[in-house]
Design a protein around this motif. Structure first.
Motif, PDB file in Angstrom:
ATOM      1  N   ALA A  42       0.881  -1.164   0.000  1.00  0.00           N
ATOM      2  CA  ALA A  42       0.000   0.000   0.000  1.00  0.00           C
ATOM      3  C   ALA A  42       0.918   1.214   0.000  1.00  0.00           C
ATOM      4  O   ALA A  42       1.611   1.478   0.973  1.00  0.00           O
ATOM      5  N   GLY A  43       0.978   1.916  -1.106  1.00  0.00           N
ATOM      6  CA  GLY A  43       1.902   3.047  -1.206  1.00  0.00           C
ATOM      7  C   GLY A  43       3.217   2.607  -1.811  1.00  0.00           C
ATOM      8  O   GLY A  43       3.273   1.701  -2.639  1.00  0.00           O
ATOM      9  N   ASP A  44       4.306   3.240  -1.362  1.00  0.00           N
ATOM     10  CA  ASP A  44       5.631   2.935  -1.893  1.00  0.00           C
ATOM     11  C   ASP A  44       6.059   1.520  -1.532  1.00  0.00           C
ATOM     12  O   ASP A  44       5.762   1.032  -0.443  1.00  0.00           O
ATOM     13  N   ALA A  45       6.774   0.879  -2.452  1.00  0.00           N
ATOM     14  CA  ALA A  45       7.294  -0.466  -2.194  1.00  0.00           C
ATOM     15  C   ALA A  45       8.489  -0.355  -1.263  1.00  0.00           C
ATOM     16  O   ALA A  45       9.570   0.074  -1.648  1.00  0.00           O
ATOM     17  N   GLU A  46       8.305  -0.705  -0.029  1.00  0.00           N
ATOM     18  CA  GLU A  46       9.342  -0.628   1.003  1.00  0.00           C
ATOM     19  C   GLU A  46       9.227  -1.872   1.870  1.00  0.00           C
ATOM     20  O   GLU A  46       8.222  -2.069   2.555  1.00  0.00           O
ATOM     21  N   ALA A  47      10.251  -2.720   1.847  1.00  0.00           N
ATOM     22  CA  ALA A  47      10.209  -4.003   2.546  1.00  0.00           C
ATOM     23  C   ALA A  47       9.992  -3.868   4.044  1.00  0.00           C
ATOM     24  O   ALA A  47       9.424  -4.757   4.677  1.00  0.00           O
ATOM     25  N   THR A  48      10.415  -2.765   4.648  1.00  0.00           N
ATOM     26  CA  THR A  48      10.255  -2.615   6.094  1.00  0.00           C
ATOM     27  C   THR A  48       8.819  -2.288   6.492  1.00  0.00           C
ATOM     28  O   THR A  48       8.525  -2.181   7.673  1.00  0.00           O
ATOM     29  N   LYS A  49       7.927  -2.139   5.517  1.00  0.00           N
ATOM     30  CA  LYS A  49       6.513  -1.901   5.818  1.00  0.00           C
ATOM     31  C   LYS A  49       5.770  -3.195   6.141  1.00  0.00           C
ATOM     32  O   LYS A  49       4.611  -3.160   6.530  1.00  0.00           O
ATOM     33  N   VAL A  50       6.412  -4.346   5.955  1.00  0.00           N
ATOM     34  CA  VAL A  50       5.784  -5.638   6.247  1.00  0.00           C
ATOM     35  C   VAL A  50       5.925  -5.922   7.735  1.00  0.00           C
ATOM     36  O   VAL A  50       7.039  -6.014   8.253  1.00  0.00           O
ATOM     37  N   PRO A  51       4.799  -6.086   8.462  1.00  0.00           N
ATOM     38  CA  PRO A  51       4.885  -6.378   9.894  1.00  0.00           C
ATOM     39  C   PRO A  51       5.425  -7.795  10.129  1.00  0.00           C
ATOM     40  O   PRO A  51       5.357  -8.639   9.248  1.00  0.00           O
ATOM     41  N   PRO A  52       5.970  -8.062  11.316  1.00  0.00           N
ATOM     42  CA  PRO A  52       6.590  -9.364  11.582  1.00  0.00           C
ATOM     43  C   PRO A  52       5.651 -10.551  11.423  1.00  0.00           C
ATOM     44  O   PRO A  52       6.088 -11.635  11.049  1.00  0.00           O
ATOM     45  N   LEU A  58       5.639 -14.774   4.694  1.00  0.00           N
ATOM     46  CA  LEU A  58       6.266 -14.535   3.391  1.00  0.00           C
ATOM     47  C   LEU A  58       7.517 -15.383   3.192  1.00  0.00           C
ATOM     48  O   LEU A  58       7.794 -15.840   2.090  1.00  0.00           O
ATOM     49  N   HIS A  59       8.280 -15.593   4.242  1.00  0.00           N
ATOM     50  CA  HIS A  59       9.534 -16.329   4.156  1.00  0.00           C
ATOM     51  C   HIS A  59       9.376 -17.800   4.521  1.00  0.00           C
ATOM     52  O   HIS A  59      10.367 -18.468   4.842  1.00  0.00           O
ATOM     53  N   HIS A  60       8.144 -18.304   4.486  1.00  0.00           N
ATOM     54  CA  HIS A  60       7.833 -19.716   4.721  1.00  0.00           C
ATOM     55  C   HIS A  60       8.282 -20.203   6.097  1.00  0.00           C
ATOM     56  O   HIS A  60       8.574 -21.376   6.276  1.00  0.00           O
ATOM     57  N   THR A  61       8.332 -19.312   7.073  1.00  0.00           N
ATOM     58  CA  THR A  61       8.643 -19.703   8.444  1.00  0.00           C
ATOM     59  C   THR A  61       7.413 -20.321   9.100  1.00  0.00           C
ATOM     60  O   THR A  61       7.531 -21.248   9.893  1.00  0.00           O
ATOM     61  N   THR A  62       6.245 -19.807   8.742  1.00  0.00           N
ATOM     62  CA  THR A  62       4.973 -20.355   9.226  1.00  0.00           C
ATOM     63  C   THR A  62       4.098 -20.700   8.028  1.00  0.00           C
ATOM     64  O   THR A  62       4.238 -20.122   6.952  1.00  0.00           O
ATOM     65  N   SER A  67      -1.405 -14.232  14.056  1.00  0.00           N
ATOM     66  CA  SER A  67      -2.484 -13.337  14.456  1.00  0.00           C
ATOM     67  C   SER A  67      -1.957 -11.930  14.722  1.00  0.00           C
ATOM     68  O   SER A  67      -0.965 -11.754  15.432  1.00  0.00           O
ATOM     69  N   GLU A  68      -2.625 -10.943  14.147  1.00  0.00           N
ATOM     70  CA  GLU A  68      -2.240  -9.554  14.386  1.00  0.00           C
ATOM     71  C   GLU A  68      -2.949  -8.992  15.616  1.00  0.00           C
ATOM     72  O   GLU A  68      -2.604  -7.919  16.085  1.00  0.00           O
TER      73      GLU A  68
END
Length: 115
Positions: A42-52, A58-62, A67-68
């Motif tokens: 949403a907005g500029d593409a910035e990887a740090t905008k992805v919450p943990p 995303l990285h196939h850890t789960t 739950s947020e």
């Protein structure tokens, strides 16, 4: 273009509280034996905008996004990288904070070439 490709070759998994939309590929990649996962920011593409919670998915850890809503008292709200913005961290002595560095105690002697 990515939105169209996402709608055709992926399935929407969910949206985070910042408005980022997450997708998973419809087919399994033979090399990794798993589906590709990606995000439409949403907005500029910035990887740090992805919450943990979503970063782990995303990285196939789960297998499923975490739950947020389940939050502990010690957890802080996620913030993207603020470098280059007015809200960035500025240490004491930075030019934007007044530019006055603390005294070094008088025991420092600057080196000058030729001496």
């Amino acid at each position: 273009m990515l939105r169209l490709t996402s709608a055709i070759s992926g399935r929407k998994v969910g949206t985070d509280r910042f408005g980022n939309v997450y997708y998973e590929g419809k087919r399994t990649l033979p090399v990794y034996n798993r589906a590709r996962r990606w995000v439409l920011y949403a907005g500029d593409a910035e990887a740090t905008k992805v919450p943990p919670e979503w970063h782990a998915w995303l990285h196939h850890t789960t297998d499923a996004p975490l739950s947020e809503t389940k939050r502990y008292a010690w957890q802080k709200e996620h913030q993207p990288n603020l470098t280059g913005t007015p809200a960035a961290y500025r240490p004491v002595g930075h030019d934007y904070v007044g530019g006055r560095q603390r005294s070094n105690g008088g025991d420092y002697e600057a080196w000058t070439p030729g001496s």
